[in-house]
Scaffold this motif. Structure first.
Motif, short mmCIF file in Angstrom:
data_model
loop_
_atom_site.label_atom_id
_atom_site.label_comp_id
_atom_site.label_asym_id
_atom_site.label_seq_id
_atom_site.Cartn_x
_atom_site.Cartn_y
_atom_site.Cartn_z
N THR B 86 0.78 -1.11 -0.19
CA THR B 86 0.04 -0.16 -0.01
C THR B 86 0.86 1.26 -0.21
O THR B 86 0.17 2.43 0.09
CB THR B 86 -0.73 -0.01 1.31
OG1 THR B 86 0.08 -0.07 2.34
CG2 THR B 86 -1.95 -1.06 1.25
N SER B 87 2.23 1.20 -0.02
CA SER B 87 3.09 2.46 0.16
C SER B 87 3.15 3.15 -1.03
O SER B 87 4.13 3.09 -1.93
CB SER B 87 4.41 1.99 0.59
OG SER B 87 4.42 1.17 1.87
N PHE B 88 2.02 3.46 -1.62
CA PHE B 88 2.35 4.31 -2.90
C PHE B 88 1.61 5.73 -2.87
O PHE B 88 0.72 5.97 -1.78
CB PHE B 88 1.12 3.57 -3.80
CG PHE B 88 1.53 2.14 -4.09
CD1 PHE B 88 2.80 2.00 -4.65
CD2 PHE B 88 0.64 1.02 -4.26
CE1 PHE B 88 3.19 0.67 -5.17
CE2 PHE B 88 1.03 -0.10 -4.56
CZ PHE B 88 2.38 -0.52 -4.92
N PHE B 89 1.79 6.52 -3.75
CA PHE B 89 1.17 7.73 -3.90
C PHE B 89 -0.19 7.53 -4.27
O PHE B 89 -0.52 6.91 -5.00
CB PHE B 89 1.97 8.60 -4.95
CG PHE B 89 3.33 9.17 -4.44
CD1 PHE B 89 3.54 9.97 -3.44
CD2 PHE B 89 4.35 8.37 -4.90
CE1 PHE B 89 4.62 10.33 -3.16
CE2 PHE B 89 5.78 8.61 -4.59
CZ PHE B 89 5.90 9.74 -3.84
N GLU B 90 -1.17 8.31 -3.77
CA GLU B 90 -2.63 8.23 -4.00
C GLU B 90 -2.85 8.54 -5.39
O GLU B 90 -2.47 9.43 -5.89
CB GLU B 90 -3.39 9.13 -3.22
CG GLU B 90 -3.20 8.92 -1.67
CD GLU B 90 -2.19 9.83 -1.16
OE1 GLU B 90 -2.90 10.74 -0.50
OE2 GLU B 90 -1.08 9.76 -1.18
N ARG B 91 -3.88 7.82 -5.95
CA ARG B 91 -4.37 8.04 -7.31
C ARG B 91 -3.72 8.35 -8.72
O ARG B 91 -3.95 8.77 -9.31
CB ARG B 91 -5.39 9.17 -7.29
CG ARG B 91 -6.62 8.98 -6.02
CD ARG B 91 -7.31 10.36 -5.98
NE ARG B 91 -6.65 11.30 -5.10
CZ ARG B 91 -6.59 11.00 -3.88
NH1 ARG B 91 -7.17 10.27 -3.25
NH2 ARG B 91 -5.79 12.06 -3.00
N LEU B 92 -2.42 7.63 -8.40
CA LEU B 92 -1.53 7.66 -9.66
C LEU B 92 -1.75 6.13 -10.18
O LEU B 92 -2.12 5.42 -9.58
CB LEU B 92 -0.17 7.64 -9.22
CG LEU B 92 0.34 9.29 -8.47
CD1 LEU B 92 2.02 9.05 -8.74
CD2 LEU B 92 -0.25 10.55 -9.21
N THR B 93 -1.57 6.19 -11.43
CA THR B 93 -1.33 4.93 -12.36
C THR B 93 -0.37 4.24 -11.97
O THR B 93 0.77 4.77 -11.44
CB THR B 93 -1.69 5.26 -13.84
OG1 THR B 93 -0.41 5.75 -14.10
CG2 THR B 93 -2.74 6.11 -14.19
N GLU B 96 2.81 5.88 -13.56
CA GLU B 96 3.05 7.25 -13.04
C GLU B 96 3.79 6.97 -11.78
O GLU B 96 4.78 7.67 -11.34
CB GLU B 96 1.89 7.93 -12.84
CG GLU B 96 1.39 8.43 -14.13
CD GLU B 96 -0.25 9.27 -13.78
OE1 GLU B 96 -0.65 9.94 -14.56
OE2 GLU B 96 -0.78 8.67 -12.60
N ARG B 99 7.29 5.74 -12.44
CA ARG B 99 8.25 7.08 -12.84
C ARG B 99 8.29 7.71 -11.77
O ARG B 99 9.44 8.26 -11.69
CB ARG B 99 7.32 7.65 -14.01
CG ARG B 99 7.23 6.82 -15.33
CD ARG B 99 6.61 7.72 -16.26
NE ARG B 99 6.57 6.81 -17.77
CZ ARG B 99 6.30 7.59 -18.70
NH1 ARG B 99 5.68 8.69 -18.72
NH2 ARG B 99 6.38 6.77 -19.89
N THR B 100 7.54 8.09 -10.79
CA THR B 100 7.85 8.86 -9.83
C THR B 100 8.88 8.23 -8.71
O THR B 100 9.93 9.07 -8.34
CB THR B 100 6.63 9.19 -8.85
OG1 THR B 100 5.49 9.55 -9.75
CG2 THR B 100 6.87 10.23 -8.01
N ARG B 128 -5.07 2.86 -12.04
CA ARG B 128 -4.60 3.45 -10.82
C ARG B 128 -4.30 2.66 -9.96
O ARG B 128 -4.96 1.24 -9.70
CB ARG B 128 -5.75 4.40 -10.15
CG ARG B 128 -6.29 5.42 -11.14
CD ARG B 128 -6.68 6.65 -10.40
NE ARG B 128 -7.16 7.66 -11.56
CZ ARG B 128 -8.20 8.43 -11.11
NH1 ARG B 128 -8.69 8.58 -9.99
NH2 ARG B 128 -8.56 9.29 -11.93
#
Lengths: 358, 300
Positions: B86-93, B96, B99-100, B128
């Motif tokens: 779950t350690s992701f930036f919210e609402r990115l595909t 993305e 790449r981030t 997403r």
């Protein structure tokens, strides 16, 4: 590797995350606008409606005055109707459907009014009095000795749209800044994203810097939307000379509310706690900080209490440059206070900061 | 040759709990190393100290010859850490997201997209992260750990909560990463996973390493009986007991089960009696070693 590239890409990611969050978009952009439309639309134009007067039977004095009302002033103030049933006419006044009922028998004019709306009953009596006086004067056949020429003075008290645009914007910024920062911090911590970022070689200030820059961008967008909407003819906001000082003011305000949000987010363990506590701060602050009504009219204790809330300083500074038409330097003390609060709150937040949920 | 990881005498205490109590181990370059243990054994704390997320009370850690604590920005680009899915930036595909993370390490967008292919998520690139299934999210989080081509990779229970297909699919991905020459450290509580993937495992409990070695060696060292079972009725239990090398015999009405430490003699004897109907031979597994060491009672 370049920190600037990381910074750009993080900012982009955070901005996309915001833009795709329908809830956040609604609460930061649309919801405050809705308030502006309601408050600005309802309270913005403080003009009183026409006074409704019922004639009981024929009232020649009034009818003639209206007929000879060259300037149209009388027709602008009074709306005449006629009801020959005296009891029904009086009942209308009693129920508030009409503001007054007027009857004339010979030289005597009787005005029946209700005490419910003192402004309107006063207007009715004054109008009828004036009509009678003019008729008396005309009856003498002599020119008037004294004439009155009304000249309007620019109203310096702040009301309507001039008040609501900066103060509702202040509330919107406080809300967006505090919720944004506290929610992001708790969410990133509980989801483990903070730990993940800590294990990446990017400097931590870069990560937080990106978050701040995105928030500032959103805030300036809020400012632009507010100013554009409020200047529509329907609302009729006129920008004062030093309005551009609202840009640095907004930046200082956002920094303050982000710091406060970080403070809540650093302290709160769960998202629910963060949300509740933020709401408990933002809503009273909006009321007592003068976002929903002018503090000038508030009781003394409320005015004193308002100095506790950072929002008060943002609102005050914005009112100075946007509504009161004061010079650009008038906002500097407020900006200094806001930055001071930002530094203190940010410092405490940094002390409370935890990387892990456990 | 220097070890990729060397850990000596690690200790960490939380209040009254000695979470890590004198842990030492070494991991060689290119090795696939597993840390096993029940919940609360101290494996996550050990891993966090090794990764540099926590400071040890006592002991030494070196990764690639560098100390991970305090935060060492020369070391960080050389290691990859996969945390929870779950350690992701919210609402990115997915694209993305990768790449981030890549940009944090100065990795180009093109390389990040290639990593998406490595973990088989090209088709989900524009989905997403919130919409990904458990297995897909797990693969994406591994991709995020690998995007900067690290020499050393840490995976914390990468297959937890995945269905059997997704687990096996992920094993293939992990094996491929290891074959490229990367050193991998993995924590898990699936014994089959450790047995299949790891060159060596450390079994931990109560903050200590109880056994350390290749899974097969640990199983052999257990000296546990092999269980040979045939269909019930092909041979009477009394006859079975008289076979050479038999320790114990049980018949539950479905299968006749013979426990032995000499399975080849037993099978030969069964074969001579033409009693191999439905034969199954099951040796001890890492799970038996684990349960033998950590006990069978349930610990919440």
């Amino acid at each position: 590797m370049s920190n600037f590239a990381s910074f750009k890409s993080l900012s982009r990611a955070l901005f996309l995350g915001f833009r795709r969050d329908r809830g956040a978009l609604f609460f930061t952009i649309l919801f405050p606008l809705l308030f502006l439309v309601i408050f600005g639309g309802v309270f913005g134009k403080q003009s009183t409606g026409k006074v409704e007067v019922v004639e009981i039977g024929a009232v020649p004095v009034l009818d003639q005055a209206v007929a000879h009302d060259a300037s149209g002033d009388l027709r602008k103030t009074v709306k005449l109707s006629r009801n020959d049933d005296r009891a029904a006419a009086l009942k209308k006044v009693g129920k508030g459907d009409a503001d007054a009922a007027v009857e004339q028998s010979g030289g005597k004019i009787v005005v029946h009014y209700s005490g419910a709306d003192q402004v309107k009953s006063g207007v009715v009596q004054a109008v009828v009095q004036q009509v009678a006086n003019s008729a008396n004067l005309a009856a003498t056949g002599r020119p008037p000795t004294y004439t009155v020429d009304g000249q309007r003075v620019e109203d310096k008290s702040i009301k309507g749209i001039n008040f609501f645009t900066p103060s509702l914007l202040g509330w919107a910024l406080a809300s967006a800044g505090m919720f944004g920062a506290s929610q992001t911090l708790v969410l990133w911590r509980t989801k483990g994203l903070l730990r993940r970022l800590r294990l990446a070689p990017v400097p931590i200030p870069t990560v937080f810097g990106a978050r701040v820059v995105v928030s500032l961008g959103i805030a300036l967008f809020q400012l632009a939307v507010f100013l554009l909407v409020a200047q529509l003819p329907f609302f009729g906001l006129k920008l004062q000379n030093a309005w551009w000082m609202s840009i640095p003011l907004v930046i200082c305000g956002v920094l303050t509310f982000l710091s406060l949000g970080m403070l809540v987010g650093a302290w709160a363990k769960t998202q629910e706690t963060a949300q509740t506590v933020t709401q408990l701060i933002v809503l009273p602050m909006a009321f007592l900080g003068g976002s929903f009504f002018p503090l000038d009219y508030a009781p003394k204790w409320m005015q004193v209490l308002s100095y506790v809330f950072p929002l008060r300083y943002l609102n005050e500074g914005m009112l100075n440059v946007m509504a009161r038409g004061l010079g650009p330097t008038s906002a500097l003390p407020q900006m200094a206070i806001l930055l001071g609060i930002a530094v203190v709150a940010g410092g405490i937040a940094a002390r409370l900061f935890r990387w892990d949920a456990t | 040759m220097t070890n990729t990881i060397s850990v000596h005498g690690l200790r960490k205490r939380y209040g009254d709990v000695q979470a890590v109590d004198g842990v030492s181990f070494e991991v060689a370059e290119g090795e696939f190393f597993g840390i096993l243990g029940p919940n609360g054994a101290g494996k996550t704390t050990t891993l966090e100290i090794v990764e540099g997320l926590r400071e040890a009370d006592e002991g030494e850690v070196e990764l690639l010859g560098l100390k991970p604590w305090p935060r060492n920005s020369r070391l960080l680009p050389r290691i990859g850490v996969q945390l929870q899915a779950t350690s992701f930036f919210e609402r990115l595909t997915a694209r993305e997201q990768l790449r981030t993370f890549g940009s944090l390490y100065g990795v180009s967008a093109r390389k990040a997209d290639e990593m998406l292919e490595t973990v088989g998520l090209t088709e989900k690139a524009d989905e997403r992260v919130e919409k990904l299934s458990g297995g897909q999210a797990q693969r994406l989080s591994i991709a995020c750990a690998l995007v900067h081509d690290p020499e050393l990779v840490f995976l914390d229970e990468p297959t937890a909560a995945l269905d059997p297909q997704a687990r096996r699919n992920l094993w293939d991905v992990l094996r491929a990463i290891n074959t490229e020459g990367r050193t991998i450290v993995l924590t898990t509580h699936y014994m089959d996973e450790a047995e299949v993937l790891c060159d060596r495992v450390a079994i931990m409990d109560r903050g200590q390493i109880l056994r350390l070695g290749p899974p097969a060696a640990l199983v052999r060292g257990l000296d546990a009986p092999t269980r040979v079972s045939v269909a019930s009725g092909v041979l009477a239990a009394e006859d079975a007991r008289r076979l050479p090398g038999v320790d114990e015999v049980t018949d539950d009405g479905v299968s006749l089960i013979v426990e032995t430490r000499d399975p080849s003699s037993v099978v030969a004897a069964l074969s001579a009696k033409d009693a191999l109907d439905g034969v199954q031979i099951r040796g001890a597994t890492l799970e038996d070693v684990f349960l033998e060491l950590t006990g069978r009672e349930y610990r919440a």
